[in-house]
Design a protein around this motif. Structure first.
Motif, PDB file in Angstrom:
ATOM      1  N   TYR A 211      29.344  37.754 -12.683  1.00  0.00           N
ATOM      2  CA  TYR A 211      28.535  36.756 -13.736  1.00  0.00           C
ATOM      3  C   TYR A 211      28.635  37.705 -14.795  1.00  0.00           C
ATOM      4  O   TYR A 211      28.870  37.128 -16.020  1.00  0.00           O
ATOM      5  CB  TYR A 211      27.128  36.663 -13.178  1.00  0.00           C
ATOM      6  CG  TYR A 211      26.940  35.683 -12.295  1.00  0.00           C
ATOM      7  CD1 TYR A 211      27.969  35.258 -11.401  1.00  0.00           C
ATOM      8  CD2 TYR A 211      25.524  35.106 -12.101  1.00  0.00           C
ATOM      9  CE1 TYR A 211      27.762  34.229 -10.507  1.00  0.00           C
ATOM     10  CE2 TYR A 211      25.383  34.025 -11.196  1.00  0.00           C
ATOM     11  CZ  TYR A 211      26.382  33.642 -10.440  1.00  0.00           C
ATOM     12  OH  TYR A 211      26.264  32.561  -9.430  1.00  0.00           O
ATOM     13  N   ASP A 248      24.676  30.488 -18.041  1.00  0.00           N
ATOM     14  CA  ASP A 248      25.894  31.175 -17.283  1.00  0.00           C
ATOM     15  C   ASP A 248      26.506  32.196 -18.287  1.00  0.00           C
ATOM     16  O   ASP A 248      27.101  33.192 -17.772  1.00  0.00           O
ATOM     17  CB  ASP A 248      27.149  30.280 -17.187  1.00  0.00           C
ATOM     18  CG  ASP A 248      26.727  29.186 -16.289  1.00  0.00           C
ATOM     19  OD1 ASP A 248      25.629  29.089 -15.943  1.00  0.00           O
ATOM     20  OD2 ASP A 248      27.669  28.301 -15.966  1.00  0.00           O
ATOM     21  N   ASP A 411      18.154  35.229 -14.942  1.00  0.00           N
ATOM     22  CA  ASP A 411      18.591  33.795 -14.541  1.00  0.00           C
ATOM     23  C   ASP A 411      19.756  34.100 -13.390  1.00  0.00           C
ATOM     24  O   ASP A 411      19.707  33.735 -12.383  1.00  0.00           O
ATOM     25  CB  ASP A 411      19.175  33.061 -15.460  1.00  0.00           C
ATOM     26  CG  ASP A 411      19.291  31.583 -15.050  1.00  0.00           C
ATOM     27  OD1 ASP A 411      20.262  31.300 -14.207  1.00  0.00           O
ATOM     28  OD2 ASP A 411      18.605  30.585 -15.174  1.00  0.00           O
ATOM     29  N   TRP A 412      20.713  35.222 -13.905  1.00  0.00           N
ATOM     30  CA  TRP A 412      21.596  35.380 -12.631  1.00  0.00           C
ATOM     31  C   TRP A 412      21.120  36.028 -11.334  1.00  0.00           C
ATOM     32  O   TRP A 412      21.565  35.728 -10.207  1.00  0.00           O
ATOM     33  CB  TRP A 412      22.528  36.364 -13.543  1.00  0.00           C
ATOM     34  CG  TRP A 412      23.394  35.846 -14.778  1.00  0.00           C
ATOM     35  CD1 TRP A 412      23.214  34.776 -15.313  1.00  0.00           C
ATOM     36  CD2 TRP A 412      23.771  36.568 -15.995  1.00  0.00           C
ATOM     37  NE1 TRP A 412      23.744  34.692 -16.474  1.00  0.00           N
ATOM     38  CE2 TRP A 412      24.183  35.896 -17.079  1.00  0.00           C
ATOM     39  CE3 TRP A 412      23.926  38.247 -15.894  1.00  0.00           C
ATOM     40  CZ2 TRP A 412      24.789  36.232 -17.981  1.00  0.00           C
ATOM     41  CZ3 TRP A 412      24.669  38.578 -17.071  1.00  0.00           C
ATOM     42  CH2 TRP A 412      25.145  37.536 -18.267  1.00  0.00           C
ATOM     43  N   SER A 415      19.375  33.518  -9.419  1.00  0.00           N
ATOM     44  CA  SER A 415      20.079  32.539  -8.781  1.00  0.00           C
ATOM     45  C   SER A 415      21.055  33.180  -7.704  1.00  0.00           C
ATOM     46  O   SER A 415      21.178  32.596  -6.615  1.00  0.00           O
ATOM     47  CB  SER A 415      21.485  32.132  -9.785  1.00  0.00           C
ATOM     48  OG  SER A 415      20.705  31.655 -10.895  1.00  0.00           O
ATOM     49  N   PRO A 418      17.815  34.348  -4.688  1.00  0.00           N
ATOM     50  CA  PRO A 418      16.230  33.879  -4.883  1.00  0.00           C
ATOM     51  C   PRO A 418      15.362  34.343  -3.994  1.00  0.00           C
ATOM     52  O   PRO A 418      14.232  34.283  -4.205  1.00  0.00           O
ATOM     53  CB  PRO A 418      16.679  32.170  -4.709  1.00  0.00           C
ATOM     54  CG  PRO A 418      18.033  32.248  -4.132  1.00  0.00           C
ATOM     55  CD  PRO A 418      18.701  33.443  -4.262  1.00  0.00           C
ATOM     56  N   VAL A 424      13.004  29.887  -9.104  1.00  0.00           N
ATOM     57  CA  VAL A 424      14.268  29.665 -10.100  1.00  0.00           C
ATOM     58  C   VAL A 424      13.785  29.870 -11.527  1.00  0.00           C
ATOM     59  O   VAL A 424      12.587  29.676 -11.804  1.00  0.00           O
ATOM     60  CB  VAL A 424      14.403  28.201  -9.871  1.00  0.00           C
ATOM     61  CG1 VAL A 424      15.562  27.562 -11.341  1.00  0.00           C
ATOM     62  CG2 VAL A 424      15.011  27.485  -8.768  1.00  0.00           C
TER      63      VAL A 424
END
Ligand SMILES: [Zn+2]
Ligand SMILES: [Zn+2]
Ligand SMILES: [Zn+2]
Lengths: 646, 646, 646
Positions: A211, A248, A411-412, A415, A418, A424
């Motif tokens: 990522y 992303d 966020d990465w 994701s 989790p 989230v």
């Protein structure tokens, strides 16, 4: 200022002059063109047809418009793809993503970088000093259609090189990732694969590095373009048009190479498609307005990404790409425009000048209909233009009272792992933001490590990986600092910190998270706080600490810990709790949180206060007695706004 | 007349004569055989074993049965596939669809066309003039298992040739599709790809042409077979067995090459699997009968496809392929058979003579059980045969009072670009049909452009692309003409008409659709009409017109427009509204719509009126006093029928 | 006895001795190591690093622990995969399943069998006679991540060979499968393909053989390892750690080569993920305990698989792999351990000694935290160890009163051809088991054909294929024998028996199932029995028999048939009905079924009765007056247990 997106190549050149004249009459300043026009610029390899673009720029410029010229790299033509099929991206399932729409390239393709460099250089050389060209847009909506990450041979090659540069030594990588775990150890960087298509989940550290790599590939692709533009087009700004919540790639990092952050604002589509998640009830209630925090969230996010920011594409009517595409309530195009300006937008640019009656977006409204008549949005834009004219220049925006520390990497991390399906990051940030906005507070998004001294209060929904700079900034902050669950819970390599979470944040808070648990929907724990019982779902942590908890779960374990100005939430907070808790903290910070009527939102710009009514009922604005109204009055009609000096 | 599907190759030849005798005893006339028997006809390349088929036909024929012989092209044997793996189709995700079931070929495979031509020619030569062979069935269930469209190299080649023949000039194609939009312009037909596997949606015009191409490939494959059969088998009919709602190819066009349209009627499976969508409540209520309009819809559709039509496969008991496969309520096999006859079927043929206790369909009931005993359906078929005997020949069917204009292309257009997730052509047609049937009205399906003069009323659920012939037919019609939303909304190339929708229909109705919007489920607008308020969801249009609307939405915009005999619905109609609106129109047309009890349906054949009771309660038939009952009486028991002369 | 799973390679060797000491202090006897350590044993092809493993075993052994050594074949290292990419499995969609996690091999790969043979031989030679090595574990969790079946070239080759060996003659195969059905006939075994990726469903016989083949490939792969271990390591046991309900291979058959069946018990994850299906309400109620029959079902299943059995991995806290991973209620680790012992486990071994703060399972708790402190589970294990010490050795377990005939093949048959979406073998067995356990009855799982004479009552939820041995065993049984629907409904080749179902069971019951039907959810039939009306959904059969049914459906058809001791259920039974019906049968068998409070479960081991309370309320144990309590008392606290002599 206002602008519009225009595609001269879609219309007969005979019409361009009239279009330009009408744009000026409407009160527009900027016009963005060119970003999908490669096949018209270079219809065959090496054969260029500049004349039409020369004329289009000249026509628009002569009419008094300032041109933002897009590089056409989002849409390489078919001949280029046929010559170099290896530029195509590969999806997670291993399928080549073919020609026929847009964004059909991998950021790691060496050939494509060369082709992009070539066309951008030619454009920059030709138009870089054109007096009508005010600035440049690089490519279009990076990451759209899930295109940040690609899983082909070129991506693998580049990923290996990137890892080699980062780790130097393969043993360091094995150690950092814990590859001993399932005999996943590599003997060289050449042995490393992509993390997709493994039998079960790949090592989360493997994913996280992929990522990071993918994010940096977008930034370096963009940087390559920016460098060319700067070299050939002195004095022009460079902008990119970002999208609704797109985690992303790291926008903070990419935007370091830009002058302006643009973003594309489609409040109705975003509400229907859960760009930020809405309840079924909200989707219906706000179907024609967008969720009242939807556009604002992004305005504040992209202002954090770059102080100079535009709405590069503003929804002007129904769109084509959501599951459901209702017409905006009357007045909403004006309201959205004003809201962007209230949040500090330099320019709001409508997408598009005229609805194109063919191809993929034929159902996307424009300011004008395909029969060349003005559409509803035209008149609302016109009203804004006139109001802007009357009001004169808007006062500058200072820092907001509250900073929200936002982190793409978070966020990465969540994701990838989790640990509970409902954990989230996007949802967590969104509920912090909503809670603050319902209290009438303005919010700045800041990146981890940013200077927090301008703020009265800081919220960190979660920051799993805390680096030195971020830690120092948090330590230096003396106002109320609210840290959400899982902050400090991960090392740089996505491991658990040796001292257990919150790892480095233990310098702020003497506590240790010794166990975490995720809860299925419907399993509610409870929490006593402020004289009330609050439901807790999704996530709970077990903490060991010498601190006496400020709130406890029903089983007596600590839920909320404070040390000085620092508050740590050892659970996933519900929106109602957050609203109460942040109100308390805000008061402690000397702020005056309010409870706004549902659907009403405020935003300050210097001494001006803007009030926006997203509800179908009139609202009373919480203006002080004697407030002077610059626009509207104390009662705001549905889908309308007021502006007053407080 | 009645028939049955039989597979002599599944049973010892010693049993054939007895089977044939029992078929005749049961009262059957036709027997379909042979359509999956390629591996038994040509067990190895070029080695043929005709003897068993010779004998089977002779045995059946000697017993007095008329044979319908199927061409075996739905099941090429393994040796053929191994020799020519390129005959296999490729799915939308790029996966080859392998051997091991059936329909494993692409309509565009040149090799397969040659192989099909070879085997059909040999069959036609051998049996074309056999006195027991009454007719031929081509292949089996074209399009079943999503086989109309294939995405392999042969398909691409054929698609390019087809486009070249259609457009001649690549610039014409680029212009028609609006390929300038995202630099999608092609320099030659050789550059065009298939529309699957693009990064985001492909150009809708690209898809529409691919759908048209795929539809025509089915028709031309069929035509090739028909030409061979006609050449070698004079005086025999050619039929194909179509399926429940299969929009993937244009049945009107394909059927131009046939003598008879067959179709395969499985009311229970269709109800369970939403072949036409049923509510959860209907699925339970009608689990053992099928939805009361399910079979009738198809009878009327295929009668429109071809005036001579058969039910080639009639469900005789539980099937194997739905999610749930209940047993039909007692009497339903008889009821279904009579209903087909009432709608004009020439022959109803049961599938299959005997349940085969092996392979994929071993749970599919037959008229006989695998232990060679008669099953329930046998006795119900026997009753029909006797009743038919007693009643003598049925009066001929005239045209129905109402025509429904049905368009396969409309299904493609709205599938490709629904613009609102719930805008599904199938659902729209289905609710028009149900509304009419609940009013006791008989319906003919007609294709766009068909002569409408025989009808008293015409409904057009939607006709997005209106060609000259269709426009002329609609203009010539003088009775009530009801046009649904999005009629005339698209050009031949799936663009928006320059004069805006309804485009060519503006010759009938002076109005202009200036905006459309789709609504999320739960967002209801309302409509005032006929003294009542009606809910409107899914779809709404904004109309500009000099006409005064006959009904308005709550916000005052027009919803229903009339000019003379023409009515335009600028919204997605709910079933209840449709029923009321069409009743009003029917009365205006001089018809006598009724409100039938739930579960009761009527159908006229000349002076005879058939009444079918799908409900678990007895029903009173709305027969005039003094009506003469040919079958049953005024009260119809559950799952039973009456026939009377009105 | 207690044990633990340990990964010395994850921790500095300096810590091993202390870890070992603490294990002994805790009261552990066994320690499993090594099963993922290939890359540490053979870091490069042919280069071995035995020293660490030598030392680890010695250290553990010196501390008094007995080592179970795992073969590392679940995780071939990257260099091996790169040298032999053909060892990788291929999924049903045709995608290669790559390196990067675990279980990345096909059981049919010849190369991989050689590589596995090589590494296992080396291990066995080196440690086979090591005095600290008590036994061996082969591989790890066969079938995990859907790895039993693979669809690559090696699988195809092996499948063809397997079919050839089984059928000898291709005509026999064609006949058995009914391949004439759709011209699916093969001319040789070389023409046969794999059953995936067909256009529509492949022949169910084709699938069934592929399932059988795949099951046998696992067994033969395991057997290869066992033979090596036996040859080189005399006197040591061989175990494999099976998983929660994994029907893909026949555990009875594989376990014939083992000494001990291990299994991995994760009650919370299994409840969350429907390893055995739980209602939404149960998922919440039992989120922190696991469903009260979840672990017990598997204990009884694996005791049936092998009389000597272990829990090889016992959940010690929250796990990482379910959708939601709550913390066990306090006391549950102890309760689960005792429950395993009550059901006859020889050893319960916790997974794992210490939470590893990196890689895929970093959120999986251990007995110790990653910061080297003991976690909650540590203390609960300690309590069990002390209690075991105090109680002395447990009395041996005799056979249970009730046998449940469990058949892996039945799962395959109904998965391949459910005929009704809800007809799932796992669910059927699960509801029989729950009904028995709610009645306080102990249950033995037995394979078809097992001797039934030790039992008082036998239930057969369903046994579609009845072979000679199974038939004889059922015939010889004289107590109540309850046969569920679809028993005897299939031939060896998945056809319908010539005499119709229940085929061979017609020797027990003179009846014939002449029709079956599956019902959509919400369609309820009803049944009169025992003075009550019971709802029937999912499945119903039509029976012809000279027997008078013991219960009838509302339409008069027979539902329940008895002949002597044999009872046949011609429908899918609801749990409540089963509970009533099995209670009646149990009483007939002279047993004393009880109605236990919800959440309470009993299990006998000789004269000892164990009572487990899964509910959040205290429960009264149904102990006779004067019962002597060995642990706890008459009232059992939540998440606690009592043991008494009855
Ligand atoms: Zn100029
Ligand atoms: Zn003859
Ligand atoms: Zn030793």
């Amino acid at each position: 200022m206002l602008g519009v997106c225009y595609y001269p190549e879609h219309w007969p050149c005979e019409r361009w002059a009239e279009d330009a004249r009408r744009m000026r009459e409407l009160g527009l300043t900027y016009v963005r063109i060119g970003e999908f026009a490669w096949s018209r610029i270079e219809p065959e390899p090496g054969r260029f047809t500049w004349a039409w673009l020369d004329e289009a720029i000249e026509t628009l410029g002569q009419a008094g418009l300032r041109v933002v010229l897009g590089t056409p790299t989002a849409t390489p033509p078919k001949w280029l793809v046929d010559r170099h099929p290896d530029i195509l991206a590969v999806d997670k399932e291993g399928r080549v993503r073919g020609f026929g729409s847009r964004r059909h390239y991998s950021f790691s393709s060496r050939v494509y970088r060369e082709e992009a460099r070539r066309i951008v250089t030619l454009l920059a050389q030709r138009y870089g000093q054109n007096p009508h060209v005010a600035g440049w847009q690089t490519d279009n909506e990076y990451g759209c259609h899930d295109t940040t990450r690609s899983y082909g041979p070129e991506d693998l090659r580049a990923f290996r090189e990137w890892l080699q540069a980062r780790y130097k030594d393969i043993d360091a990588l094995n150690e950092a990732w814990g590859n001993v775990f399932w005999s996943m150890e590599y003997r060289s960087f050449e042995e490393i694969g992509l993390p997709n298509q493994t039998v079960t989940e790949a090592n989360p550290a493997h994913w996280l590095e992929f990522y990071r790599f993918s994010s940096e590939q977008v930034a370096s692709f963009n940087r390559m373009q920016v460098e060319i533009l700067r070299a050939h087009s002195p004095g022009r700004f460079v902008v990119h048009n970002f999208m609704g919540y797109t985690p992303d790639f790291d926008h903070f990092k990419l935007a370091q190479d830009l002058d302006i952050a643009g973003w594309d604002s489609y409040p109705l589509g975003f509400t229907d498609m859960d760009v930020l998640p809405c309840t079924e009830e909200e989707k219906i209630r706000y179907a024609r307005t967008g969720h009242p925090d939807m556009a604002a969230f992004h305005h504040d996010l992209y202002r954090g990404v770059k102080p100079r920011w535009w709405v590069m594409e503003q929804q002007p009517g129904p769109v084509n790409w959501a599951h459901h595409n209702p017409s905006p309530a009357p007045g909403m195009v004006r309201l959205w425009t004003w809201e962007a300006l209230a949040h500090g937008a330099e320019v709001v640019s409508y997408f598009r000048w005229r609805q194109f009656p063919k191809a993929q977006e034929q159902f996307h409204a424009g300011l004008n209909r395909p029969d060349f008549e003005p559409d509803v949005g035209f008149f609302e834009a016109k009203q804004v233009a006139e109001e802007l004219q009357n009001l004169g220049s808007l006062p500058p925006s200072g820092p907001a009272p509250v900073a929200l520390v936002f982190d793409y990497e978070a966020d990465w991390v969540f994701s990838i792992q989790p640990q509970g399906k409902e954990f989230v990051y996007r949802d967590l940030v969104w509920r912090f933001y909503q809670a603050l906005r319902r209290l009438g507070l303005d919010v700045d998004f800041v990146s981890p490590g940013a200077d927090l001294s301008p703020y009265r209060m800081v919220v960190v929904p979660s920051l799993p990986i805390v680096r030195e700079a971020a830690l120092r900034a948090l330590q230096a902050f003396t106002g109320p600092l609210i840290l959400g669950p899982r902050s400090g819970s991960k090392t740089e390599s996505l491991g658990i910190p040796p001292s257990l979470p919150p790892g480095p944040l233990q310098e702020l808070l003497p506590l240790k998270v010794v166990r975490v648990e995720s809860l299925p929907p419907g399993l509610w724990e409870s929490l006593e706080w402020g004289g009330k019982t609050w439901a807790v779902g999704v996530w709970r942590e077990w903490v060991e600490s010498r601190l006496v908890p400020e709130a406890r779960f029903a089983d007596g374990k600590g839920a909320l810990y404070r040390d000085g100005n620092c508050l740590y939430l050892a659970f996933w907070p519900e929106l109602e709790f957050l609203q109460a808790c942040l109100a308390q903290q805000a008061r402690a910070a000397g702020l005056s949180p309010q409870t706004l009527p549902e659907g009403l939102r405020l935003r300050r710009r210097g001494p001006w206060v803007f009030a926006f009514n997203y509800s179908p009922e009139p609202c009373l604005v919480p203006a002080p007695e004697g407030a002077r109204f610059l626009l509207g009055g104390r009662e705001v009609a549905p889908y309308n706004l007021s502006v007053f000096k407080g």
